[in-house]
Design a protein around this motif. Structure first.
Motif, PDB file in Angstrom:
ATOM      1  N   UNK A   1       0.852  -1.277  -0.098  1.00 19.84           N
ATOM      2  CA  UNK A   1      -0.156   0.050  -0.163  1.00 19.84           C
ATOM      3  C   UNK A   1       0.681   1.303   0.085  1.00 19.84           C
ATOM      4  N   UNK A   2       1.845   1.213   1.230  1.00 21.17           N
ATOM      5  CA  UNK A   2       3.176   2.444   0.942  1.00 21.17           C
ATOM      6  C   UNK A   2       3.266   2.063  -0.378  1.00 21.17           C
ATOM      7  N   UNK A   3       4.180   1.182  -1.129  1.00 25.80           N
ATOM      8  CA  UNK A   3       4.836   1.368  -2.599  1.00 25.80           C
ATOM      9  C   UNK A   3       3.753   2.144  -3.697  1.00 25.80           C
ATOM     10  N   UNK A   4       2.428   1.829  -3.718  1.00 27.19           N
ATOM     11  CA  UNK A   4       1.604   1.951  -3.960  1.00 27.19           C
ATOM     12  C   UNK A   4       1.523   3.504  -4.147  1.00 27.19           C
TER      13      UNK A   4
ATOM     14  N   UNK B   1       4.742  -2.332 -15.976  1.00 24.20           N
ATOM     15  CA  UNK B   1       4.983  -2.251 -14.925  1.00 24.20           C
ATOM     16  C   UNK B   1       5.200  -2.375 -13.683  1.00 24.20           C
ATOM     17  N   UNK B   2       3.531  -1.327 -13.285  1.00 23.06           N
ATOM     18  CA  UNK B   2       3.148  -0.862 -12.119  1.00 23.06           C
ATOM     19  C   UNK B   2       3.306  -1.650 -10.796  1.00 23.06           C
ATOM     20  N   UNK B   3       2.288  -2.881 -11.093  1.00 26.30           N
ATOM     21  CA  UNK B   3       2.416  -4.006 -10.551  1.00 26.30           C
ATOM     22  C   UNK B   3       3.801  -5.483  -9.914  1.00 26.30           C
ATOM     23  N   UNK B   4       4.595  -5.144 -10.621  1.00 24.18           N
ATOM     24  CA  UNK B   4       5.166  -6.154 -10.683  1.00 24.18           C
ATOM     25  C   UNK B   4       6.643  -4.804  -9.160  1.00 24.18           C
ATOM     26  N   UNK B   5       6.464  -3.759  -9.941  1.00 26.58           N
ATOM     27  CA  UNK B   5       7.663  -2.958  -9.369  1.00 26.58           C
ATOM     28  C   UNK B   5       7.173  -3.209  -7.657  1.00 26.58           C
ATOM     29  N   UNK B   6       5.541  -2.927  -7.355  1.00 24.41           N
ATOM     30  CA  UNK B   6       4.856  -3.333  -6.725  1.00 24.41           C
ATOM     31  C   UNK B   6       5.611  -4.187  -5.730  1.00 24.41           C
ATOM     32  N   UNK B   7       5.108  -5.813  -6.170  1.00 22.73           N
ATOM     33  CA  UNK B   7       5.589  -6.956  -5.777  1.00 22.73           C
ATOM     34  C   UNK B   7       7.552  -6.974  -5.838  1.00 22.73           C
ATOM     35  N   UNK B   8       8.139  -6.238  -6.763  1.00 22.90           N
ATOM     36  CA  UNK B   8       9.463  -6.611  -5.954  1.00 22.90           C
ATOM     37  C   UNK B   8      10.314  -5.579  -5.163  1.00 22.90           C
ATOM     38  N   UNK B   9       9.517  -4.427  -4.482  1.00 22.65           N
ATOM     39  CA  UNK B   9       9.651  -3.307  -3.317  1.00 22.65           C
ATOM     40  C   UNK B   9       9.236  -4.795  -2.212  1.00 22.65           C
TER      41      UNK B   9
END
Ligand code: CO8
Length: 260
Positions: A81-84, A227-235
């Protein structure tokens, strides 16, 4: 709570001053980012507002960057949530239709530097105690690709490579020399200079400037959107690693000890 972003819109000029007041250091917590986004969105939708000057109401600090406590000892859901919210801040600020000018009246590490480089123009107070840069590697963490892209778009590839690998924090003259900030002024002149530069930018017809800004920035924005979702998952997977949590804990302890 509210009131951590003070907005003053001058209806005669169409220029708003957004002053960050999340004391003591304007760290970008989830709550603060949320409030910041709401304030920005309101101005974005206000036809009477054409330009925003982003500055700080905290003494000596523009913004300390992402709130480290939001990245430490929390759940995976919280990190996501924070990263989003961090992504959203970048997307909104980098693509703003308004003219955005950062009046950098204090230190501006990491996420603070990111906010500044999202703006159209940067003016920094020439106080030798202030510094600015993407210092993530010094914390043992890695600036995401879109932080890097924003920096490349501002200072070029070679300067970004050196700056990010070493996690460099630049003094005002150094930051000016590499083009990380556009102009240095004595601290007491920063708001008046920002207003003067703003009126130059506002002399250009909005639609022509906006289309040009979008042309310059859209490829960079599209990379994150793809790549928004994968960027969240990476974080999330990066920040939940024991070794990374340990690095952040040590960094927080170092900050506290340094103060003595
Ligand atoms: N988050 C949370 N708390 C902070 C932060 C922060 N970023 N920065 C400072 N604080 C706290 C301090 O711990 C201190 O707390 P306390 O009063 O409880 O001891 C208080 O704020 C005041 O700080 P200082 O005493 O250090 O105040 P100074 O005026 O001496 O210095 C500075 C202010 C220059 C801002 C200094 O505090 C500093 O350097 N802070 C750290 C800044 C930093 O390195 N931020 C990086 C955050 S990471 C980021 O933004 C991008 C991450 C990208 C994610 C990648 C992961 C994959």
């Amino acid at each position: 709570g509210h009131g951590r972003v003070a907005v003053e819109l001058d209806s005669s000029t169409g220029v708003a001053v957004m002053k960050m007041e999340n004391l003591p250091v304007n760290s970008l917590s989830l709550d603060f980012l949320t409030e910041f986004l709401i304030s920005l969105e309101k101005l974005e939708n206000d036809r009477g507002c054409r330009g925003v000057i982003l500055t700080s109401g905290a003494p000596k600090i523009f913004s300390a960057g992402l709130d480290i406590m939001e990245m430490y000892g929390k759940s995976a859901e919280h990190y996501a949530e924070f990263w989003k919210a961090v992504q959203e801040m970048w997307l909104r600020l980098y693509q703003s239709n308004m003219v955005t000018i950062a009046a950098i009246n204090g230190s501006s590490p990491a996420g603070g530097c990111l906010m500044a480089v999202c703006c159209d123009y940067r003016i920094m107070a020439e106080n030798p105690k202030y510094s600015i840069g993407l210092n993530e590697t010094q914390l043992g963490i890695v600036a995401p690709f879109w932080f890097k892209d924003t920096m490349v778009n501002t200072i070029g590839n070679r300067a970004t490579e050196r700056s990010l690998e070493l996690g460099l924090l630049y003094s005002p003259p150094e930051a000016h020399k590499i083009g990380l900030v556009d102009q240095l002024v004595p601290e007491e002149k920063i708001q008046s200079t920002a207003a003067a530069v703003m009126s130059q930018w506002l002399a250009i017809p909005d639609h022509a400037r906006q289309i040009t800004k979008s042309m310059m920035r859209k490829p960079t924005v599209d990379r994150l959107l793809a790549h928004r979702e994968s960027d969240i998952q990476n974080f999330v997977s990066f920040i939940t690693k024991d070794s990374i949590q340990k690095s952040l804990q040590m960094y927080m302890e170092m900050l506290k000890q340094r103060r003595g």
